[in-house]
Write an enzyme that holds these catalytic residues in place. Sequence first.
Site, PDB file in Angstrom:
ATOM      1  N   ARG A 260       0.872  -1.185   0.000  1.00 37.54           N
ATOM      2  CA  ARG A 260       0.000   0.000   0.000  1.00 37.54           C
ATOM      3  C   ARG A 260       0.904   1.228   0.000  1.00 37.54           C
ATOM      4  O   ARG A 260       1.765   1.379   0.850  1.00 37.54           O
ATOM      5  CB  ARG A 260      -0.948  -0.003   1.194  1.00 37.54           C
ATOM      6  CG  ARG A 260      -0.286  -0.109   2.558  1.00 37.54           C
ATOM      7  CD  ARG A 260      -1.278   0.107   3.689  1.00 37.54           C
ATOM      8  NE  ARG A 260      -0.711  -0.262   4.981  1.00 37.54           N
ATOM      9  CZ  ARG A 260       0.094   0.499   5.708  1.00 37.54           C
ATOM     10  NH1 ARG A 260       0.423   1.701   5.278  1.00 37.54           N
ATOM     11  NH2 ARG A 260       0.565   0.074   6.869  1.00 37.54           N
ATOM     12  N   HIS A 264      -1.896   3.353   6.546  1.00 32.22           N
ATOM     13  CA  HIS A 264      -2.815   2.252   6.845  1.00 32.22           C
ATOM     14  C   HIS A 264      -4.256   2.726   6.759  1.00 32.22           C
ATOM     15  O   HIS A 264      -5.096   2.087   6.125  1.00 32.22           O
ATOM     16  CB  HIS A 264      -2.515   1.691   8.234  1.00 32.22           C
ATOM     17  CG  HIS A 264      -3.417   0.584   8.647  1.00 32.22           C
ATOM     18  ND1 HIS A 264      -4.448   0.765   9.535  1.00 32.22           N
ATOM     19  CD2 HIS A 264      -3.461  -0.706   8.272  1.00 32.22           C
ATOM     20  CE1 HIS A 264      -5.088  -0.382   9.692  1.00 32.22           C
ATOM     21  NE2 HIS A 264      -4.512  -1.288   8.951  1.00 32.22           N
ATOM     22  N   TYR A 274       7.757   3.875   9.911  1.00 36.10           N
ATOM     23  CA  TYR A 274       8.121   2.458   9.903  1.00 36.10           C
ATOM     24  C   TYR A 274       8.500   1.938   8.513  1.00 36.10           C
ATOM     25  O   TYR A 274       8.817   0.768   8.359  1.00 36.10           O
ATOM     26  CB  TYR A 274       6.977   1.603  10.480  1.00 36.10           C
ATOM     27  CG  TYR A 274       5.618   1.812   9.842  1.00 36.10           C
ATOM     28  CD1 TYR A 274       5.246   1.145   8.672  1.00 36.10           C
ATOM     29  CD2 TYR A 274       4.695   2.689  10.419  1.00 36.10           C
ATOM     30  CE1 TYR A 274       4.001   1.332   8.097  1.00 36.10           C
ATOM     31  CE2 TYR A 274       3.444   2.885   9.842  1.00 36.10           C
ATOM     32  CZ  TYR A 274       3.102   2.210   8.686  1.00 36.10           C
ATOM     33  OH  TYR A 274       1.870   2.401   8.108  1.00 36.10           O
TER      34      TYR A 274
END
Length: 361
Positions: A260, A264, A274
């Site tokens: 993606r 999120h 991250y």
Amino acid sequence: MSTKTLEQVESQFETFQILDENGKVVNEEAMPELSDEQLQELMKRMVYTRIWDQRAISLNRQGRLGFYAPVAGQEASMLGSQFALDKEDWILPGYRDVPQIVFQGLPLYQAFLWSRGHYEGGQMPDGLNVLFPQIIIGAQIIQTAGVALGLKRKGKENIALTYTGDGGASQGDFYEGMNFAGAYNAPAVFIVQNNRFAISVPVEKQSAAKTIAQKAVAAGIEGIQVDGMDVLAVYKATNDARKRALAGEGPTLIETLTYRYGPHTMAGDDPTRYRSSDLDDEWTKKDPLVRFRKFLEEKGLWDEEKENEVVEQAKADVKEAIKKADAAPKQKVTDLIGFMFEDLPANLREQMEQYTAKESK
């Protein structure tokens, strides 16, 4: 001995691919039997979804859309799998899997209402075999096992298919649902869209297994790992799994390796905390739209004019859908209470009376 056995299992799950990153066919024998029109339709759906996704992110930032999980990068995984389904098949989606159920038949404006938490967003049209997107991580896996078993017991020639992410594969429901479906030889297909980070935890820290696909072995069902940026490979794997299920050969676990590009969800996630820019760049080169566009252009099936038509159609459809969603009746507390039960229990009858009085003022 145990290490050797594990290595033997893991070696069986090589990534299935048909198109490489440059849109070249690397597995001619696996090419699915799709007409030129079907190939073009797949591309149209991916381009349409990319534009819709961009517009949805903008609407969310404007405060005109509620919960939203971006989908850019996962179009091949989502739409290639949905394209293999029959209209009578069941889809049990996760919260990111809205494109699949829209192309299965859910009106776009209702998808927007679902995002806003409006009750009309969960009222599926008659004849549409879709559950509204599941928010609880992995809960749809168990539900899919049950729906698939119901289809089998009723003698239906259809399957139940569900989606979750790599994070969902770490849930107990994931194992329980697959095990149940396997034990009863139910016509189910479980798709894990491995976008590598769940919410923020790298997949390597979620499980010691080298693949998610190999987890099918413990459940006694078929498993396959697929290049999730390759729409033809995803379609082929799903179509094959559907045929096996209908032939009485049981469930299949499909792991799609995808990515993606956005956060999120739009609820404050910051992927730069991250994910590295180098990793983003690596996966951008694997973009499913770029790859499939090159393949179609080589065959003379796609050009800039066709793409622009789809882009403009998507913009117009989103504009119309959000306008229709804005026109939906304002949701009331009495609506929510009334939808819970056919016959209200005493405590809800009391609340219904209270809120009816408040709303009538």
